[in-house]
Write a protein that holds these residues in place. Structure first.
Motif, PDB file in Angstrom:
ATOM      1  N   PRO A   1       1.016  -1.262   0.016  1.00  0.00           N
ATOM      2  CA  PRO A   1       0.002  -0.145   0.134  1.00  0.00           C
ATOM      3  C   PRO A   1       0.806   1.181   0.047  1.00  0.00           C
ATOM      4  CG  PRO A   1      -0.777  -1.563   1.598  1.00  0.00           C
ATOM      5  CD  PRO A   1       0.543  -2.205   1.306  1.00  0.00           C
ATOM      6  N   ASP A   2       2.347   1.131   0.354  1.00  0.00           N
ATOM      7  CA  ASP A   2       3.173   2.347   0.336  1.00  0.00           C
ATOM      8  C   ASP A   2       3.689   2.270  -1.110  1.00  0.00           C
ATOM      9  OD1 ASP A   2       4.612   0.170   0.836  1.00  0.00           O
ATOM     10  OD2 ASP A   2       5.756   0.939   2.281  1.00  0.00           O
ATOM     11  N   GLY A   3       3.542   1.401  -1.983  1.00  0.00           N
ATOM     12  CA  GLY A   3       4.576   1.498  -3.374  1.00  0.00           C
ATOM     13  C   GLY A   3       5.414   0.559  -3.222  1.00  0.00           C
TER      14      GLY A   3
ATOM     15  N   PRO B   1      10.080   2.819   0.244  1.00  0.00           N
ATOM     16  CA  PRO B   1      10.140   3.917   0.278  1.00  0.00           C
ATOM     17  C   PRO B   1      11.368   4.498   1.095  1.00  0.00           C
ATOM     18  CG  PRO B   1       7.909   3.750   0.139  1.00  0.00           C
ATOM     19  CD  PRO B   1       8.453   2.333   0.449  1.00  0.00           C
ATOM     20  N   GLY B   2      12.220   5.179   0.805  1.00  0.00           N
ATOM     21  CA  GLY B   2      13.267   5.948   1.450  1.00  0.00           C
ATOM     22  C   GLY B   2      14.492   5.088   1.853  1.00  0.00           C
ATOM     23  N   ASP B   3      14.557   3.786   1.562  1.00  0.00           N
ATOM     24  CA  ASP B   3      15.249   3.020   2.087  1.00  0.00           C
ATOM     25  C   ASP B   3      16.627   3.094   1.130  1.00  0.00           C
ATOM     26  OD1 ASP B   3      17.160   0.219   2.172  1.00  0.00           O
ATOM     27  OD2 ASP B   3      15.905   0.158   3.860  1.00  0.00           O
ATOM     28  N   PRO B   4      17.962   3.073   1.532  1.00  0.00           N
ATOM     29  CA  PRO B   4      19.067   3.281   0.739  1.00  0.00           C
ATOM     30  C   PRO B   4      19.275   2.240  -0.366  1.00  0.00           C
ATOM     31  CG  PRO B   4      19.840   3.795   3.094  1.00  0.00           C
ATOM     32  CD  PRO B   4      18.324   3.273   3.074  1.00  0.00           C
TER      33      PRO B   4
ATOM     34  N   LEU C   1      -1.636   0.724  -7.216  1.00  0.00           N
ATOM     35  CA  LEU C   1      -1.737   0.328  -8.360  1.00  0.00           C
ATOM     36  C   LEU C   1      -2.083   1.242  -9.532  1.00  0.00           C
ATOM     37  CD1 LEU C   1      -1.734  -2.079 -10.110  1.00  0.00           C
ATOM     38  CD2 LEU C   1      -4.249  -2.405  -9.635  1.00  0.00           C
ATOM     39  N   ARG C   2      -2.688   2.140  -9.292  1.00  0.00           N
ATOM     40  CA  ARG C   2      -2.851   3.348 -10.194  1.00  0.00           C
ATOM     41  C   ARG C   2      -1.672   3.894 -10.532  1.00  0.00           C
ATOM     42  NH1 ARG C   2      -6.427   6.110  -7.730  1.00  0.00           N
ATOM     43  NH2 ARG C   2      -8.244   4.884  -8.921  1.00  0.00           N
ATOM     44  N   ARG C   3      -0.498   4.241  -9.620  1.00  0.00           N
ATOM     45  CA  ARG C   3       0.765   4.893  -9.810  1.00  0.00           C
ATOM     46  C   ARG C   3       1.502   3.820 -10.676  1.00  0.00           C
ATOM     47  NH1 ARG C   3       2.241   8.282  -4.493  1.00  0.00           N
ATOM     48  NH2 ARG C   3       3.865   8.977  -5.809  1.00  0.00           N
ATOM     49  N   LEU C   4       1.378   2.400 -10.250  1.00  0.00           N
ATOM     50  CA  LEU C   4       2.191   1.558 -10.919  1.00  0.00           C
ATOM     51  C   LEU C   4       1.906   1.638 -12.530  1.00  0.00           C
ATOM     52  CD1 LEU C   4       4.029  -1.051 -11.283  1.00  0.00           C
ATOM     53  CD2 LEU C   4       2.260  -2.369 -10.493  1.00  0.00           C
ATOM     54  N   LEU C   5       0.558   1.632 -12.636  1.00  0.00           N
ATOM     55  CA  LEU C   5       0.266   1.477 -14.187  1.00  0.00           C
ATOM     56  C   LEU C   5       0.510   2.530 -14.878  1.00  0.00           C
ATOM     57  CD1 LEU C   5      -3.451  -0.282 -13.608  1.00  0.00           C
ATOM     58  CD2 LEU C   5      -1.142  -1.283 -14.209  1.00  0.00           C
TER      59      LEU C   5
ATOM     60  N   PRO D   1       8.599   3.207  -5.377  1.00  0.00           N
ATOM     61  CA  PRO D   1       9.621   1.929  -5.534  1.00  0.00           C
ATOM     62  C   PRO D   1       9.072   1.161  -6.834  1.00  0.00           C
ATOM     63  CG  PRO D   1       9.588   2.286  -3.347  1.00  0.00           C
ATOM     64  CD  PRO D   1       8.571   3.280  -3.892  1.00  0.00           C
ATOM     65  N   ALA D   2       7.747   0.559  -6.697  1.00  0.00           N
ATOM     66  CA  ALA D   2       7.285  -0.310  -7.840  1.00  0.00           C
ATOM     67  C   ALA D   2       7.213   0.314  -9.147  1.00  0.00           C
ATOM     68  CB  ALA D   2       5.825  -0.638  -7.411  1.00  0.00           C
ATOM     69  N   GLY D   3       7.250   1.389  -9.467  1.00  0.00           N
ATOM     70  CA  GLY D   3       7.106   2.341 -10.479  1.00  0.00           C
ATOM     71  C   GLY D   3       8.636   2.191 -11.311  1.00  0.00           C
TER      72      GLY D   3
END
Length: 238
Positions: free
Chosen positions: A143-145, A152-155, A202-206, A213-215
């Motif tokens: 849900p956080d991508g 998110p935010g991890d090196p 999912l919208r942002r991935l698509l 990150p998923a994108g």
């Protein structure tokens, strides 16, 4: 934004997604074994994937030619409920004609995790070539991508010279994870996305939003299997 279209299939329920994913993996497995003699597959964790793997276990595949890797793993004791490996064994190993040596687990019980991650990268190279090319990488979507344990935010998001890395704590535990280079080298990426809480990401991935990150995962070899809830309703709009 990435502009190339993702291949997307929407099914009614999470169980239908799991079963379709199992059928898809089985088909890729048969094709890989026919073409190259082996099927090299990396799996992520999650409830729907465990249903998927239980269905996969019943598929007609030349199982001796299969090798199963982990996309990511929590740093936790052997057999712990937090471990993806625990559920992987329960879902697949106990039901498929698969030997324990065919599951190549991430060595998260090691004292030196960085060294262990380097060792797993060497395992990938030994089994999948140098550079390592997996036939299929299965991914979920948080849900956080996040996907894999690229959060998110991890090196580790910026690691491009290693195939395997160790993250900082996420949801209470450090993780070991495949990195973008290892994932993006795969011959096929299979996204399995279920649940209404996934709609925004999912919208942002698509849409190819590289701010999550998923994108940043390669789109040209990716297939998304999602349920109606994850795409935001019966119209399938994402």
């Amino acid at each position: 934004m990435m502009t190339s279209e993702l291949s997307v299939e929407v099914l009614e329920t999470a169980d239908e997604v799991a079963n379709k994913a199992a059928q898809t993996i089985a088909q890729f497995a048969r094709e890989a074994i026919e073409a190259r003699g082996r099927f090299l597959f990396a799996v992520s964790g999650g409830h729907t994937p465990w249903v998927m793997l239980r269905a996969l276990a019943a598929a007609q595949i030349p199982w001796p030619a299969v090798r199963v890797f982990q996309v990511d793993e929590r740093v936790a004791p052997a057999g712990h409920a937090d471990r993806n490996l625990t559920h992987l064994k329960e879902s697949l190993l106990e039901h498929a004609p698969l030997g324990p040596e065919q599951i190549l687990a991430m060595p998260v019980e090691a004292e030196d995790l960085e060294r262990a991650a380097a060792g797993y990268a060497q395992t990938l190279q030994r089994e999948c070539g140098s550079p390592a090319v997996l036939d299929l990488v299965h991914l979920g979507l948080g849900p956080d991508g996040h996907m894999a344990s690229l959060v998110p935010g991890d090196p580790v998001l910026n690691v491009h010279d290693k195939d395997v890395a160790v993250t900082g704590p996420y949801q209470g535990r450090p993780r070991m994870t495949l990195t973008y280079p290892a994932i993006n080298r795969a011959r096929q990426v299979l996204w399995v996305v279920t649940g209404a809480e996934k709609v925004p990401m999912l919208r942002r991935l698509l849409h190819g939003d590289a701010d999550v990150p998923a994108g940043r995962v390669s789109r040209e070899k990716s297939l998304v299997l999602a349920d109606v809830a994850a795409v935001g309703g019966s119209d399938g709009a994402a």
